[in-house]
Motif scaffolding. Structure first.
Motif, PDB file in Angstrom:
ATOM      1  N   MET A 165      16.731  29.863  41.087  1.00 39.59           N
ATOM      2  CA  MET A 165      16.532  29.202  39.789  1.00 39.59           C
ATOM      3  C   MET A 165      16.139  27.753  40.011  1.00 39.59           C
ATOM      4  O   MET A 165      16.804  27.019  40.724  1.00 39.59           O
ATOM      5  N   ALA A 166      15.059  27.278  39.432  1.00 41.31           N
ATOM      6  CA  ALA A 166      14.596  25.912  39.613  1.00 41.31           C
ATOM      7  C   ALA A 166      15.247  24.996  38.587  1.00 41.31           C
ATOM      8  O   ALA A 166      15.571  25.408  37.487  1.00 41.31           O
ATOM      9  N   THR A 167      15.496  23.732  38.984  1.00 41.77           N
ATOM     10  CA  THR A 167      16.010  22.778  38.023  1.00 41.77           C
ATOM     11  C   THR A 167      14.968  22.538  36.943  1.00 41.77           C
ATOM     12  O   THR A 167      13.779  22.638  37.181  1.00 41.77           O
ATOM     13  N   LYS A 168      15.438  22.188  35.757  1.00 44.67           N
ATOM     14  CA  LYS A 168      14.511  21.975  34.651  1.00 44.67           C
ATOM     15  C   LYS A 168      13.739  20.671  34.851  1.00 44.67           C
ATOM     16  O   LYS A 168      14.306  19.654  35.246  1.00 44.67           O
ATOM     17  N   ASP A 169      12.468  20.717  34.571  1.00 49.34           N
ATOM     18  CA  ASP A 169      11.614  19.537  34.672  1.00 49.34           C
ATOM     19  C   ASP A 169      11.485  18.935  33.276  1.00 49.34           C
ATOM     20  O   ASP A 169      10.655  19.351  32.471  1.00 49.34           O
ATOM     21  N   PHE A 170      12.336  17.947  32.992  1.00 51.29           N
ATOM     22  CA  PHE A 170      12.343  17.352  31.665  1.00 51.29           C
ATOM     23  C   PHE A 170      11.046  16.612  31.365  1.00 51.29           C
ATOM     24  O   PHE A 170      10.640  16.500  30.204  1.00 51.29           O
ATOM     25  N   TYR A 171      10.399  16.069  32.399  1.00 50.52           N
ATOM     26  CA  TYR A 171       9.127  15.386  32.178  1.00 50.52           C
ATOM     27  C   TYR A 171       8.071  16.374  31.708  1.00 50.52           C
ATOM     28  O   TYR A 171       7.292  16.101  30.797  1.00 50.52           O
ATOM     29  N   LYS A 172       8.062  17.543  32.334  1.00 54.10           N
ATOM     30  CA  LYS A 172       7.103  18.572  31.941  1.00 54.10           C
ATOM     31  C   LYS A 172       7.410  19.081  30.542  1.00 54.10           C
ATOM     32  O   LYS A 172       6.499  19.380  29.758  1.00 54.10           O
ATOM     33  N   THR A 173       8.702  19.198  30.216  1.00 58.97           N
ATOM     34  CA  THR A 173       9.091  19.663  28.885  1.00 58.97           C
ATOM     35  C   THR A 173       8.534  18.751  27.799  1.00 58.97           C
ATOM     36  O   THR A 173       8.063  19.218  26.753  1.00 58.97           O
ATOM     37  N   LEU A 174       8.552  17.441  28.049  1.00 61.78           N
ATOM     38  CA  LEU A 174       8.036  16.486  27.069  1.00 61.78           C
ATOM     39  C   LEU A 174       6.552  16.212  27.237  1.00 61.78           C
ATOM     40  O   LEU A 174       5.947  15.523  26.413  1.00 61.78           O
ATOM     41  N   GLY A 175       5.961  16.747  28.333  1.00 60.72           N
ATOM     42  CA  GLY A 175       4.528  16.573  28.537  1.00 60.72           C
ATOM     43  C   GLY A 175       4.141  15.160  28.943  1.00 60.72           C
ATOM     44  O   GLY A 175       3.084  14.666  28.542  1.00 60.72           O
ATOM     45  N   VAL A 176       5.003  14.493  29.723  1.00 61.12           N
ATOM     46  CA  VAL A 176       4.722  13.128  30.164  1.00 61.12           C
ATOM     47  C   VAL A 176       4.825  13.055  31.679  1.00 61.12           C
ATOM     48  O   VAL A 176       5.364  13.953  32.330  1.00 61.12           O
ATOM     49  N   SER A 177       4.337  11.963  32.250  1.00 65.91           N
ATOM     50  CA  SER A 177       4.444  11.762  33.686  1.00 65.91           C
ATOM     51  C   SER A 177       5.808  11.180  34.032  1.00 65.91           C
ATOM     52  O   SER A 177       6.531  10.678  33.168  1.00 65.91           O
ATOM     53  N   GLU A 178       6.150  11.218  35.317  1.00 66.12           N
ATOM     54  CA  GLU A 178       7.431  10.680  35.757  1.00 66.12           C
ATOM     55  C   GLU A 178       7.499   9.160  35.622  1.00 66.12           C
ATOM     56  O   GLU A 178       8.579   8.583  35.679  1.00 66.12           O
ATOM     57  N   ASP A 182      16.666  11.283  37.958  1.00 67.74           N
ATOM     58  CA  ASP A 182      15.620  11.125  38.974  1.00 67.74           C
ATOM     59  C   ASP A 182      16.196  11.204  40.379  1.00 67.74           C
ATOM     60  O   ASP A 182      15.592  11.794  41.282  1.00 67.74           O
ATOM     61  N   GLU A 183      17.387  10.596  40.569  1.00 70.66           N
ATOM     62  CA  GLU A 183      18.040  10.660  41.878  1.00 70.66           C
ATOM     63  C   GLU A 183      18.433  12.088  42.225  1.00 70.66           C
ATOM     64  O   GLU A 183      18.259  12.549  43.352  1.00 70.66           O
ATOM     65  N   LEU A 184      18.929  12.811  41.240  1.00 71.17           N
ATOM     66  CA  LEU A 184      19.348  14.191  41.471  1.00 71.17           C
ATOM     67  C   LEU A 184      18.157  15.086  41.791  1.00 71.17           C
ATOM     68  O   LEU A 184      18.245  15.999  42.615  1.00 71.17           O
ATOM     69  N   ARG A 185      16.992  14.813  41.149  1.00 66.01           N
ATOM     70  CA  ARG A 185      15.781  15.595  41.432  1.00 66.01           C
ATOM     71  C   ARG A 185      15.302  15.387  42.860  1.00 66.01           C
ATOM     72  O   ARG A 185      14.839  16.319  43.520  1.00 66.01           O
ATOM     73  N   SER A 186      15.425  14.151  43.343  1.00 62.10           N
ATOM     74  CA  SER A 186      14.956  13.870  44.699  1.00 62.10           C
ATOM     75  C   SER A 186      15.948  14.325  45.753  1.00 62.10           C
ATOM     76  O   SER A 186      15.578  14.665  46.873  1.00 62.10           O
ATOM     77  N   ILE A 221      21.093  28.791  47.425  1.00 60.81           N
ATOM     78  CA  ILE A 221      21.181  27.624  46.561  1.00 60.81           C
ATOM     79  C   ILE A 221      19.968  26.731  46.737  1.00 60.81           C
ATOM     80  O   ILE A 221      19.357  26.257  45.785  1.00 60.81           O
ATOM     81  N   PHE A 222      19.563  26.500  48.012  1.00 56.17           N
ATOM     82  CA  PHE A 222      18.376  25.683  48.247  1.00 56.17           C
ATOM     83  C   PHE A 222      17.130  26.366  47.705  1.00 56.17           C
ATOM     84  O   PHE A 222      16.224  25.708  47.206  1.00 56.17           O
ATOM     85  N   GLU A 223      17.076  27.696  47.786  1.00 55.28           N
ATOM     86  CA  GLU A 223      15.932  28.414  47.221  1.00 55.28           C
ATOM     87  C   GLU A 223      15.849  28.212  45.718  1.00 55.28           C
ATOM     88  O   GLU A 223      14.775  28.091  45.141  1.00 55.28           O
ATOM     89  N   MET A 224      17.022  28.167  45.059  1.00 53.44           N
ATOM     90  CA  MET A 224      17.022  27.949  43.611  1.00 53.44           C
ATOM     91  C   MET A 224      16.413  26.607  43.260  1.00 53.44           C
ATOM     92  O   MET A 224      15.629  26.476  42.329  1.00 53.44           O
ATOM     93  N   PHE A 225      16.754  25.567  44.014  1.00 57.66           N
ATOM     94  CA  PHE A 225      16.227  24.246  43.704  1.00 57.66           C
ATOM     95  C   PHE A 225      14.769  24.098  44.079  1.00 57.66           C
ATOM     96  O   PHE A 225      14.092  23.199  43.603  1.00 57.66           O
ATOM     97  N   ARG A 226      14.250  24.975  44.944  1.00 58.48           N
ATOM     98  CA  ARG A 226      12.840  24.963  45.262  1.00 58.48           C
ATOM     99  C   ARG A 226      12.066  25.873  44.327  1.00 58.48           C
ATOM    100  O   ARG A 226      10.855  26.008  44.440  1.00 58.48           O
ATOM    101  N   GLY A 227      12.764  26.536  43.397  1.00 58.56           N
ATOM    102  CA  GLY A 227      12.109  27.396  42.430  1.00 58.56           C
ATOM    103  C   GLY A 227      11.859  28.785  42.964  1.00 58.56           C
ATOM    104  O   GLY A 227      11.183  29.585  42.339  1.00 58.56           O
ATOM    105  N   GLY A 228      12.428  29.139  44.126  1.00 56.92           N
ATOM    106  CA  GLY A 228      12.187  30.443  44.714  1.00 56.92           C
ATOM    107  C   GLY A 228      13.331  31.380  44.506  1.00 56.92           C
ATOM    108  O   GLY A 228      14.325  31.065  43.883  1.00 56.92           O
TER     109      GLY A 228
END
Length: 328
Positions: free
Chosen positions: A1-14, A67-71, A135-142
């Motif tokens: 399971m991949a973490t949610k991309d809130f930037y993509k949800t709102l359609g904006v850049s990081e 942002d820190e958690l995403r990185s 767990i690492f696969e989930m964060f990579r979206g795999g």
């Protein structure tokens, strides 16, 4: 399971500014708000995702933690929470590291509401988790080991809209603006269309419910409104008729009359002497265009003799003389 991309949800850049985030949120919230989409579960869910994303990114502190958690998902920082002792990683001083803490920051617990827990030295507990590799696969979206089948994204639903157009627009083509679900679209109506024709705009329908899925299409049904001046001929819809007012003296003696064309211009038409109301005079290839390279239709000027409602005594006397002279 991949973490949610809130930037993509709102359609904006990081790198989006606070104003850009607010503008994007307001635009999407207006489109997906439950008050304007009553009963639409998909749009209600989308609205919740948008609100969740802006709640995090709209707060400067939460955004920095996000942002820190995403990185670095295991750095220990959580949006809205503090850092875990020992860096937040199993074996670094944390007691009973819970993977649900990570998922809860991004809209819920494990996939499908499942609970996943990792205890130091104890391995992973819960369905579909085979250890930290998963767990690492989930964060990579795999998926774990790449072996599990992925569900194919569903296509968004098609949206049907009806658009009324004028006869000249259908005959010659036009560019129109339409508003569908809050979106302003410009469409080009091809020349020669007829009432009932449907235009398809690919990808302009309802957004797809799944990530990466294709949006539906927008189907626009064209409906031609009755026109105050022009009308189609029943035997050939490409031929157009237009009524032309002709003074009584011109109808009797002959002369010129102004005829308005589909393009909005006027032409001087010669009216033969002795023309009665209903007489049709053809203007070749001044009618509606046709699809498929067919020749353009004709425009028929229909004479409409205009009789004055009031005349002077002198005119009446002359008309009486005229009547005597032409009486058979």
């Amino acid at each position: 399971m991949a973490t949610k991309d809130f930037y993509k949800t709102l359609g904006v850049s990081e790198k989006a500014s606070a104003d850009e985030l607010k503008k994007a949120y307001r635009k999407l919230a207006k489109k997906y708000h439950p008050d304007v989409n009553a009963g639409d579960k998909a749009k209600e869910a989308k609205f919740k995702e948008i609100s969740e994303a802006y709640e995090t990114l709209g707060d400067e502190k939460k955004r920095a933690q996000y942002d820190e958690l995403r990185s670095n998902p295991f750095a220990g920082g959580m949006p809205g929470g503090g850092a875990r002792p020992g860096g937040g990683f199993p074996g670094g001083g944390a007691q009973g590291f819970d993977i649900n803490d990570l998922f809860s920051q991004f809209g819920g617990r494990g996939a499908g509401g499942r609970v996943y827990t990792y205890s130091p030295g104890g391995g992973a507990e819960g369905p579909d988790v085979g250890g930290m590799g998963d767990i690492f696969e989930m964060f990579r979206g795999g998926q774990a080991g790449g072996a599990r089948a992925r569900q194919q994204p569903r296509r968004g639903q098609d949206v049907v809209a009806k658009l009324e157009i004028e006869l000249p627009e259908a005959a010659l083509g036009a560019e129109k603006s339409v508003s569908v679900d809050g979106k302003q679209l410009k469409i080009k109506i091809p020349p020669g269309v007829t009432s009932g024709k449907t235009m398809r705009l690919a990808g302009q329908g309802e957004a797809a419910p799944g990530k990466g899925a294709q949006a539906g299409d927008l189907l626009i049904e064209l409906h031609e409104k009755p026109h105050a001046r022009f009308r189609r001929r029943a035997d050939n819809p490409a031929d157009i008729e237009v009524d032309v007012p002709v003074p009584v003296e011109v109808a009797v003696l002959g002369g010129k009359a102004h005829v308005q064309t589909l393009e909005g211009t006027t032409v001087n038409l010669s009216i033969p002497p002795g023309s009665s109301s209903g007489r049709k005079l053809r203007l070749k290839e001044k009618g509606a265009m046709q699809a498929g390279g067919k020749p353009r239709g004709d425009l028929y000027a229909v004479v409409s003799v205009q009789v004055p409602s009031e005349i002077s005594p002198e005119a009446r006397e002359l008309m009486e003389q005229f009547a005597k002279l032409t009486k058979k």
